[in-house]
Design an enzyme around this catalytic site. Structure first.
Site: not given
Ligand code: ATP
Ligand code: MG
Length: 747
Positions: A43-44, A230, A260, A608
């Site tokens: 997402k981030t 978030e 979350q 995490r």
């Molecule tokens: P959270 O809910 O904990 O905030 P999030 O959904 O924001 O998580 P991110 O932090 O954006 O998730 O991504 C999680 C990890 O996966 C990061 O290390 C990111 O670089 C990696 N990642 C995300 N998308 C891809 C992708 N398509 N290919 C490879 N790695 C990815």
């Molecule tokens: Mg995130």
């Protein structure tokens, strides 16, 4: 930045490393968009890439984009990632926390709601001091109203956008309700002090855009695209603010995970994310299901944990990664044994993972102490995030109070703090007389100081005159000089450092260090932002959230509360203290849905981890000064058998073993008689570890000791006793230091 297609290129680098739904989310830019997805699904990453896409491919100018994140640290990381894709243009994005955006809005338009644009920001301690004063002024000190309860009362009101009048009407509180009287008086005194609290930073911007259509349309035109990370933790006023500044084209993208949502106790409303698609008709919803962060075992444990919550939107989360090592569940005999176990595991794991990739999470800050002790004994470097807050240390606050009063003479709380610091003979009676003078003559504390310095008794005049003259010099200086020059003048004029040095104690030395560090922080801030003004620095200090204190980059184990862990990721994670009443915390039992919120918090903590996850608990734990048997956390029941390894072999080894590294028998150890413990108080939300008794090891001349910075040494002299004992220690290379006993361990 040019807008021609040639210069923009194809944007392939922006879309690289995105899966199909992520790509869809980055490219969907014509209306409201919700990305609702589980932890670690990118997402981030989507938000960051989208910002880059908008600027480089769709011709948005950086300042037309408002991107909001939850912590300053997350904002800094996002800016860094945007810089990689956008270069210097990233500097011009409106990117920050809601609080920071609020400050910018208020600096521009504060006067519309009666806020002086040069306002200062009060932290919790200042806020409480102000409330204490109001309660006293109203003669309510003996009633049930105390500063702490009032703080919660007022914060909650502001989270809903209520002032005293609206709150009174809404809650049908009687006109004579003392809480409303305190709230009113507090608002008045804050206004006089030209001070805002954290709640104001969110609720006042909302009032501005609601009541002033012109300002609202100014922002609507400026922010052509709004992005929020978030989103599940936004509260009512934050959401209303976004709606009020969103342009007619409704270009908004929010991302989040209802599983979350962990800040409901601070007014976050998970309904904001669950109802988004209804609030914004025609909103596109993108779901991401592939998790890129965690191994399959970790994901399976986290998934079965959260599955037990009712009333959630079921989400699928899968990974291509292999199982990885099983999640280890460890029962330790005591809280100390738990810490020893963690340290032993770190010892093994650090071979493959750098220390900064290892994190220890706990439910309450108090738990950090035992881990700190164990890590110090084992000589493993660590940082505590959000534990010791630099800007909350007394000496740092003293200097800051001078700086605050110098830019804002109306800041009564700052002036009261420094009027007799360092001591200049201005006692409580004189301060009382100044307050009365201010009340009688309807003027500020500062004006009353000045008045009393010519109209008070002879003794009062004599003491006050130099203080008033000093402050006048500082105020004049603050109007024209840089922050660094002002802090230099404060230190010269007050001789604060000299006073501390004369004291000669190790604490005083540490305090001098802290003051110097403050000067460093000022010059760093001036360099990195190009803003040398004092006001800019003070704003920065007020906004630095607890989670931002970690010295990132240093290779050290990271410790923090589970709440602070949001959005972060580590190779190795220990989730500790999984006991009923601790995690889930007993406070949560009283609130409706409290246990479910605790479960989401545990889910955040577990998700995490990238490779290794440990879940630990202690069978005996010292809390509130006594050691009591515990019950295992309900969160550890029914974990998927194939994904975990129950590991309690360690506890028999550690039960009677105190310390990690096998070492030669230490010198005879005598424990000082236990200090009388304060009655446990169950009304406080979280115990603070200062109130825990510490078993001090007694060391004497000749003992060999270890200090985390100076290494091994020999005690030459001992003075004082217990936790305040001070030792003179000779270290290698002739280095001699006076050090508090609690910072040393027997070598
Ligand atoms: P959270 O809910 O904990 O905030 P999030 O959904 O924001 O998580 P991110 O932090 O954006 O998730 O991504 C999680 C990890 O996966 C990061 O290390 C990111 O670089 C990696 N990642 C995300 N998308 C891809 C992708 N398509 N290919 C490879 N790695 C990815
Ligand atoms: Mg995130």
């Amino acid at each position: 930045m040019g807008k021609g297609t040639d210069e923009r290129g194809l944007g392939d680098d922006i879309l690289a490393g995105l899966n199909t739904p992520q790509r869809e989310a980055v490219l969907a830019n014509d209306g409201p968009l919700l990305v609702l997805a589980g932890a670690g699904s990118g997402k981030t990453r989507v938000i960051t890439r989208k910002v880059a896409w908008l600027v480089r491919q769709e011709g948005y100018r950086p300042w037309e984009i408002l991107a909001v994140t939850f912590t300053n640290k997350a904002a800094a990381e996002m800016r860094e990632r945007c810089r990689q894709l956008l270069g210097d243009a990233a500097e011009d994005l409106w990117l920050g926390t809601f609080h920071r955006i609020g400050v910018r809005v208020l600096r521009q338009h504060g006067p519309l709601v009666g806020v002086d644009p040069h306002f200062g920001i009060y932290d919790q301690a200042d806020q409480r001091a102000m409330l204490g004063r109001c309660i006293e002024e109203l003669g309510l000190s003996t009633s049930a109203v105390d500063a702490k309860t009032m703080q919660g009362f007022i914060d909650r009101a502001k989270q809903r956008g209520f002032g005293p009048d609206e709150l009174g009407r809404h809650e049908r509180l009687g006109a004579s309700d003392p809480r409303l009287a305190v709230f009113r008086r507090y608002e008045m005194r804050m206004r006089e002090a030209k001070a805002l609290d954290f709640g104001d930073l969110l609720s006042l911007p909302l009032r501005i855009v609601r009541e002033h259509a012109l300002v609202a349309s100014e922002y609507k035109q400026r922010w052509r695209y709004i992005l929020v990370d978030e989103f599940q933790d936004t509260n009512h006023v934050q959401y209303e603010f976004l709606k009020a500044v969103l342009g007619d084209e409704r270009r908004i993208c929010v991302v989040g995970d209802d599983d979350q949502s962990i800040y409901r106790w601070r007014g976050a409303e998970v309904a904001n994310i669950l109802g988004f698609a209804e609030d914004f008709e025609g909103a596109r919803v993108v779901r991401l299901e592939q998790n890129y962060r965690s191994s399959a075992n970790i994901l399976s444990v986290a998934g079965s944990l959260i599955a037990r919550n009712t009333g959630r939107h079921d989400k699928t989360l899968w990974t291509e990664r292999d199982g990885g090592p099983p999640v280890r569940v460890h029962a330790a005999a005591t809280d100390q044994a738990e810490a020893d176990y963690v340290v032993r595991r770190i010892h093994d794991l650090r071979v493959e993972h750098p220390l900064r990739e290892i994190a220890i999470f706990y439910r309450t800050h108090a738990q950090s102490r035992v881990f700190e002790d164990a890590l110090r004994r084992a000589r493993v470097p660590y940082v505590v995030v959000g534990g010791l807050r630099f800007y909350e240390r007394a000496e740092v606050k003293d200097v800051l109070a001078y700086l605050r009063a110098a830019v804002n003479p109306a800041d009564a709380i700052a002036l009261e703090r420094i009027i007799n610091t360092p001591t200049r003979g201005i006692g409580a009676k004189t301060v009382e007389a100044i307050r009365h003078d201010a009340l009688d003559r309807q003027t500020s504390f500062w004006e009353a100081c000045r008045h009393m310095s010519t109209a008070g008794t002879n003794a009062q005049q004599k003491k006050l005159r130099p203080f008033v003259a000093l402050m006048e010099r500082l105020m004049a200086l603050a109007a024209e000089a840089s922050a660094l020059q002002v802090v230099g003048a404060v230190l010269d004029e007050t001789r604060m450092v000299a006073h501390l040095k004369a004291d000669g104690s190790p604490e005083a030395e540490a305090r001098v260090e802290n003051i110097k560090e403050l000067a460093n922080a000022i010059s760093e801030h001036a360099q990195s932002t190009g803003d040398a003004r004092l006001e800019g620095f003070l704003e920065q200090v007020a906004l630095v959230a607890a989670v931002d204190n970690a010295e990132l980059g240093s290779d050290a184990v990271v410790m923090m509360s589970a709440h602070n862990a949001k959005g972060l990721e580590y190779d190795v994670v220990f989730v500790t203290g999984l006991e009923d009443g601790l995690f889930p915390h007993f406070n949560s039992a009283e609130e409706e849905g409290g246990t479910e919120e605790e479960r989401r918090l545990a889910y955040v903590a577990c998700t995490r981890a990238r490779h290794v996850l440990h879940l630990t608990y202690a069978e005996l734990r010292r809390r509130f000064g006594t050691t009591l048997p515990t019950m295992v956390s309900p969160f550890l029941r029914d974990l998927p058998a194939g994904a975990i390894r129950e590991d309690d072999a360690g506890r028999h080894v550690t039960r009677f073993h105190d310390g990690f590294a096998p070492r030669v028998a230490p010198r005879p150890v005598r424990r000082p008689a236990a200090a009388p413990q304060p009655e446990p108080s169950f009304t406080h939300a979280m115990p603070d570890y200062e109130s825990f008794s510490q078993d001090e090891v007694r060391l004497g001349p000749g003992s060999r000791v270890f200090h985390p910075s100076f290494g091994e040494g020999t005690v030459a002299e001992l003075s004082g006793a217990g936790s305040e004992a001070i030792l003179r220690v000779r270290f290698a290379a002739g280095l001699e230091k006076r050090i508090l006993a609690r910072y040393l361990t027997p070598a």
